[in-house]
Scaffold this motif. Structure first.
Motif, PDB file in Angstrom:
ATOM      1  N   LEU A 162       0.831  -1.204   0.000  1.00 50.97           N
ATOM      2  CA  LEU A 162       0.000   0.000   0.000  1.00 50.97           C
ATOM      3  C   LEU A 162       0.864   1.253   0.000  1.00 50.97           C
ATOM      4  CD1 LEU A 162      -2.744   1.410   0.184  1.00 50.97           C
ATOM      5  CD2 LEU A 162      -2.649   1.120   2.682  1.00 50.97           C
ATOM      6  N   LYS A 163       1.910   1.255   0.830  1.00 47.71           N
ATOM      7  CA  LYS A 163       2.809   2.420   0.858  1.00 47.71           C
ATOM      8  C   LYS A 163       3.483   2.610  -0.494  1.00 47.71           C
ATOM      9  CE  LYS A 163       5.169   1.166   4.518  1.00 47.71           C
ATOM     10  NZ  LYS A 163       6.218   1.218   5.560  1.00 47.71           N
ATOM     11  N   ALA A 164       3.931   1.516  -1.104  1.00 49.13           N
ATOM     12  CA  ALA A 164       4.583   1.614  -2.412  1.00 49.13           C
ATOM     13  C   ALA A 164       3.614   2.140  -3.457  1.00 49.13           C
ATOM     14  CB  ALA A 164       5.125   0.249  -2.820  1.00 49.13           C
ATOM     15  N   HIS A 165       2.372   1.682  -3.396  1.00 53.93           N
ATOM     16  CA  HIS A 165       1.350   2.150  -4.339  1.00 53.93           C
ATOM     17  C   HIS A 165       1.115   3.649  -4.190  1.00 53.93           C
ATOM     18  CE1 HIS A 165      -2.415   2.660  -6.438  1.00 53.93           C
ATOM     19  NE2 HIS A 165      -3.002   3.018  -5.303  1.00 53.93           N
ATOM     20  N   ILE A 166       0.976   4.095  -2.952  1.00 49.53           N
ATOM     21  CA  ILE A 166       0.719   5.519  -2.714  1.00 49.53           C
ATOM     22  C   ILE A 166       1.906   6.359  -3.176  1.00 49.53           C
ATOM     23  CG2 ILE A 166       0.357   7.261  -0.912  1.00 49.53           C
ATOM     24  CD1 ILE A 166      -1.065   5.025   0.694  1.00 49.53           C
ATOM     25  N   LEU A 167       3.111   5.906  -2.843  1.00 53.24           N
ATOM     26  CA  LEU A 167       4.305   6.682  -3.176  1.00 53.24           C
ATOM     27  C   LEU A 167       4.631   6.645  -4.667  1.00 53.24           C
ATOM     28  CD1 LEU A 167       6.533   5.703  -0.128  1.00 53.24           C
ATOM     29  CD2 LEU A 167       5.406   7.890  -0.528  1.00 53.24           C
ATOM     30  N   SER A 168       3.982   5.745  -5.416  1.00 55.21           N
ATOM     31  CA  SER A 168       4.219   5.705  -6.861  1.00 55.21           C
ATOM     32  C   SER A 168       3.515   6.835  -7.579  1.00 55.21           C
ATOM     33  CB  SER A 168       3.748   4.365  -7.430  1.00 55.21           C
ATOM     34  OG  SER A 168       2.333   4.269  -7.401  1.00 55.21           O
ATOM     35  N   GLY A 169       2.666   7.567  -6.845  1.00 54.59           N
ATOM     36  CA  GLY A 169       1.966   8.699  -7.448  1.00 54.59           C
ATOM     37  C   GLY A 169       0.485   8.435  -7.543  1.00 54.59           C
ATOM     38  N   PRO A 170      -0.343   9.496  -7.583  1.00 56.45           N
ATOM     39  CA  PRO A 170      -1.792   9.331  -7.677  1.00 56.45           C
ATOM     40  C   PRO A 170      -2.180   8.732  -9.013  1.00 56.45           C
ATOM     41  CG  PRO A 170      -1.208  11.629  -7.990  1.00 56.45           C
ATOM     42  CD  PRO A 170       0.057  10.913  -7.592  1.00 56.45           C
ATOM     43  N   PRO A 171      -3.393   8.174  -9.113  1.00 55.19           N
ATOM     44  CA  PRO A 171      -3.825   7.548 -10.352  1.00 55.19           C
ATOM     45  C   PRO A 171      -3.786   8.474 -11.554  1.00 55.19           C
ATOM     46  CG  PRO A 171      -5.289   6.931  -8.566  1.00 55.19           C
ATOM     47  CD  PRO A 171      -4.357   7.982  -8.024  1.00 55.19           C
ATOM     48  N   ALA A 172      -3.846   9.783 -11.331  1.00 52.71           N
ATOM     49  CA  ALA A 172      -3.851  10.723 -12.450  1.00 52.71           C
ATOM     50  C   ALA A 172      -2.497  10.786 -13.138  1.00 52.71           C
ATOM     51  CB  ALA A 172      -4.237  12.117 -11.962  1.00 52.71           C
ATOM     52  N   HIS A 173      -1.438  10.270 -12.490  1.00 47.39           N
ATOM     53  CA  HIS A 173      -0.111  10.293 -13.109  1.00 47.39           C
ATOM     54  C   HIS A 173      -0.079   9.260 -14.224  1.00 47.39           C
ATOM     55  CE1 HIS A 173       2.494  12.972 -10.724  1.00 47.39           C
ATOM     56  NE2 HIS A 173       1.599  12.756  -9.787  1.00 47.39           N
ATOM     57  N   GLY A 174       0.040   9.737 -15.417  1.00 52.98           N
ATOM     58  CA  GLY A 174       0.085   8.826 -16.555  1.00 52.98           C
ATOM     59  C   GLY A 174      -1.298   8.329 -16.913  1.00 52.98           C
TER      60      GLY A 174
END
Length: 294
Positions: A162-174
Motif C-alpha cells: 500500500l505504501k509503495a502504491h501511494i508513493l508511486s503517485g496518484p492515479p492521475a499520473h500517466g
C-alpha cells in the motif's frame, strides 16, 4: 505520542473525535501509522496535522464533504474514494451518517526523495483509487483475524505494498491507452470509474462497463462492489446526482432540463433520486444554497 513536542496525527484525530481508533498498526517510530476510524453524523474541524495523511473511505453512508474556502464541497466522498490531506492544513468535515475510514500517515523521512512526494503538498479530495482501496480492505480483513506469526508477516507485506502504491503517485499520473493484459485489472476499474465521473449523463450500462473490464456483467458487479463498497448502478447514480447538485446552484436550468442533461429518464425520477440521496427536494436544495450565497 508526541514527536518533537507536538502530537502526531493519531493523537490529534483522537482528540477531535473523542475516541481512539478501532484498530491501529505501526507507529511514527517506523515512519508510518495506519488507523481505522468510525464516527457518526456531525461536523468536525481537524487542526493542521504534522504529517501528511492518505485516507481511504472504506464504508459508511456515501455523504461526506469537506470545507472548501467558503462552503462545503459540492461533491461528496463515497466508499471507494481516497483523499490526501497535506501536513499543515486545517480541514473541516461534514458527515451525514456513519463515517468509516482508514488513514495512513507517513513521516517526512519516509517521503524524502520519493519521486511523487509533491502529491502530499496539496489537498486532493474524493478521487478514485481502486487498488489503494482493495489493498486497504485486505489489510483490514487480516487485522481483525486471529493473530499468527505468518499473518503478521503477510499484513506487513500488504502495508508495504500500500505504501509503495501511494508513493508511486496518484492515479492521475500517466494515462496509458492500452494495458497488455486480458484479465480484470485495477487500471481497467479506474478507467471505468473516471469515465463515469467525466460523463455521468451517458448510459454506462452494466454490459458496456463489464465489456471494458473484460469480464461478465455478474462478475463485474462483484468485483466493483468489493473494490468500492457500492454497486456500479449506485456509483453511476451518485455521479449524476453530484453533477446535478452542482448545476442546481451554478445554472438556472429548469428541473426538467437539468434531469435530462444529467442522464435521468424523467424529472420525477431525478427528484425521487435526489430526495432519497440528499434528504430534500432539488428545488429546496437550490433555494437553500442560493440563500447561503447572499
Amino acid at each position: 505520542m508526541k514527536q518533537d513536542g507536538v502530537w502526531d496525527n493519531k493523537n490529534i484525530i483522537c482528540d477531535v473525535l473523542g475516541r481512539a481508533p478501532d484498530v491501529e498498526m505501526g507507529s511514527f517510530g517506523d515512519g508510518w501509522s495506519l488507523c481505522r476510524w468510525r464516527q457518526f453524523v456531525g461536523t468536525y474541524t481537524l487542526p493542521a496535522l504534522p504529517q501528511p495523511i492518505f485516507t481511504v473511505h472504506v464504508a459508511g453512508k456515501p455523504q461526506v464533504k469537506t470545507w472548501d474556502r467558503d462552503g462545503w464541497t459540492e461533491t461528496s466522498s463515497i466508499p471507494g474514494c481516497a483523499t490526501i490531506v497535506p501536513a499543515g492544513m486545517p480541514t473541516g468535515w461534514l458527515v451525514d451518517g456513519e463515517l468509516d475510514v482508514v488513514t495512513l500517515s507517513m513521516s517526512s523521512d519516509v517521503l524524502a526523495g520519493q519521486p511523487h512526494a509533491e502529491q502530499f503538498n496539496k489537498m486532493r479530495f474524493a478521487f478514485a483509487d481502486p487498488l489503494g482501496v482493495a489493498l486497504t480492505r485486505q489489510i483490514l480483513s487480516e487485522l481483525y483475524a486471529p493473530q499468527a506469526e505468518e499473518r503478521t508477516a503477510y499484513v506487513s507485506a500488504m502495508v508495504n505494498a500500500l505504501k509503495a502504491h501511494i508513493l508511486s503517485g496518484p492515479p492521475a499520473h500517466g494515462n496509458p491507452t492500452e494495458i497488455p493484459v486480458s484479465d480484470f485489472s485495477a487500471y481497467r476499474l479506474h478507467k471505468i470509474m473516471n469515465a463515469v465521473l467525466a460523463n455521468p449523463a451517458e448510459e454506462h450500462s452494466l454490459d458496456a462497463m463489464a465489456a471494458v473490464a473484460g469480464v461478465t456483467p455478474s462478475h463485474f458487479c462483484r468485483l466493483f462492489k468489493k473494490a468500492t463498497g457500492i454497486s456500479p448502478h449506485q456509483y453511476v447514480m451518485k455521479a449524476r446526482l453530484d453533477r446535478a447538485q452542482q448545476m442546481l446552484v451554478q445554472t438556472d436550468l429548469s428541473l426538467a432540463a437539468l434531469s435530462e442533461v444529467t442522464g435521468f429518464t424523467s424529472q420525477s425520477h431525478f427528484s425521487r433520486a435526489f430526495r432519497s440521496w440528499f434528504g430534500m427536494a432539488p428545488s429546496d436544495y437550490r433555494q437553500q444554497e442560493r440563500r447561503g450565497l447572499h
